[in-house]
Enzyme design. Sequence first.
Site, PDB file in Angstrom:
ATOM      1  N   ASP A 106       0.817  -1.211   0.000  1.00 36.34           N
ATOM      2  CA  ASP A 106       0.000   0.000   0.000  1.00 36.34           C
ATOM      3  C   ASP A 106       0.849   1.260   0.000  1.00 36.34           C
ATOM      4  OD1 ASP A 106       0.836  -0.317   2.642  1.00 36.34           O
ATOM      5  OD2 ASP A 106      -1.175  -0.554   3.458  1.00 36.34           O
ATOM      6  N   THR A 107       1.994   1.235   0.663  1.00 40.78           N
ATOM      7  CA  THR A 107       2.857   2.411   0.647  1.00 40.78           C
ATOM      8  C   THR A 107       3.410   2.674  -0.742  1.00 40.78           C
ATOM      9  OG1 THR A 107       3.481   1.961   2.937  1.00 40.78           O
ATOM     10  CG2 THR A 107       4.831   3.533   1.740  1.00 40.78           C
ATOM     11  N   THR A 111      -1.661   4.193  10.089  1.00 42.65           N
ATOM     12  CA  THR A 111      -1.283   3.399  11.250  1.00 42.65           C
ATOM     13  C   THR A 111       0.231   3.426  11.428  1.00 42.65           C
ATOM     14  OG1 THR A 111      -3.204   1.980  10.954  1.00 42.65           O
ATOM     15  CG2 THR A 111      -1.403   1.111  12.282  1.00 42.65           C
ATOM     16  N   ASN A 159      10.521   3.312   8.701  1.00 47.33           N
ATOM     17  CA  ASN A 159       9.217   3.106   9.330  1.00 47.33           C
ATOM     18  C   ASN A 159       9.187   3.820  10.669  1.00 47.33           C
ATOM     19  OD1 ASN A 159       9.251   0.988   7.300  1.00 47.33           O
ATOM     20  ND2 ASN A 159       7.541   0.088   8.394  1.00 47.33           N
ATOM     21  N   GLY A 175      -4.270   8.860   5.554  1.00 48.93           N
ATOM     22  CA  GLY A 175      -5.202   9.366   6.549  1.00 48.93           C
ATOM     23  C   GLY A 175      -4.660  10.506   7.385  1.00 48.93           C
TER      24      GLY A 175
END
Length: 456
Positions: A214-215, A236, A273, A379
Amino acid sequence: MTARIHADRVELSEVHRFANRPVRAAGTLHWDILSLYQGILDGLRKAGPVGSIGIDSWAVDYGLLDSSGRLIGNPVHYRDDRSSGVMERVVAEVGASAMYEVSGLQFLPFNTVYQLMADRGSLERAETLLMIPDLLTYWLTASIGAEVTNASTTGLYDVRTGDWARPLMSRLGIPDTIFPPLRRPGSPAGTLRPGVATETGLTSVPVIAVASHDTASAVAAVPAAGPRFAYISSGTWSLVGVELPAPVLTDESRTANFTNEAGLDGTTRYLRNVMGLWILQECLRAWGDPELSGLLAAAERARPFGALIDPDHPSFLPPGDMPGRIAAYCERTGQRAPSGPAEVVRCVLESLALAYRRALGDAVRLSGHDVKVIHIVGGGARNALLCQMTADATGLPVQAGPVEAAALGNALVQARAQGLVSDIRELVRRSEPITAYEPSGDQTAWSAAAGRLSGH
């Protein structure tokens, strides 16, 4: 999500939303993969006629198939503790430099390679390993393959050759025969099985391999107008980094724990990350899910830099009482714990902004890639307070949006594969509202806070 492509814009629509609830059984935290698959089928049914389908998901987790193509147990969640201590043992055996010069991957305890080393019993029965989006694609199409952006998060992908790292697999005793052929984003991944076509009402629909991490899809949809940008894919997790033409495999990069993951069109996502909004999400859950907007307004009024945490501290990784863990961290580091939800939220957001500052500074220093603007997608682009704090902490302008970057990147890779789009980022710029944040406030105060955090 469905996307309708026009000559000058793309329209994204939510068709179906379903819960992703991990399940703990017999002490192990699993993904409820069958429920997720059913949610996908329901969504495809609601979507109606489509030109193609693409799947992206989180990274590192996988399913194992036996010789009959059946799943061997529900995939285990990366936040499960089964691989606790495994990374340290593997790195001690193989050597950190030897592993990094092959995979270029950040050392994280849940990387696929360490999960596999903790899953020896299942490996003995496995015929095929499929990352989560590849597993779902297999159930839809009966076609087996491994898309490279997700493969590059396993620790068993050679970023120098663009192929599986078979010598490393051999050294670790992991059978290389279970790893399927690699696919590149934009390549065909099959058509729907007849039974799936009947169940969804979709016939002869191609499934296209997109940037399935997804990244990677989110970074593909960053609305950058030039190369001198950094990105924060904020959800998240927060993935903080730059886009490069080649990996950075130096000892300094390894020591700084930066990762080199495959991106669209052969690019490298050079990033770190950061724990991300998971910490805030778990706080909200502990408080009974109060309205976030009111908490953010109260946090904006709270005293700045009252307490700071290192978001990447391992105590913040598992689910649990996050406000209690924040208080305990503050006590261990000689700070007064935040008093009440507003102060906790302020602490979390300031700490994240400082973690972004640290990661971006390291990315620029280690890669030599100069940055003029930060793009926040996902998000977290909705969180105006965090976006402004990021601009203030880094001293760089922030462009926030799009929120649904991963879905846009997914859809536009499909569209490009069919000749409907040439420049993905230009179309995103035309289609999506972007909010600008300029640095403000006292840079000296942020620098002092960064010094406090590094002292932890």
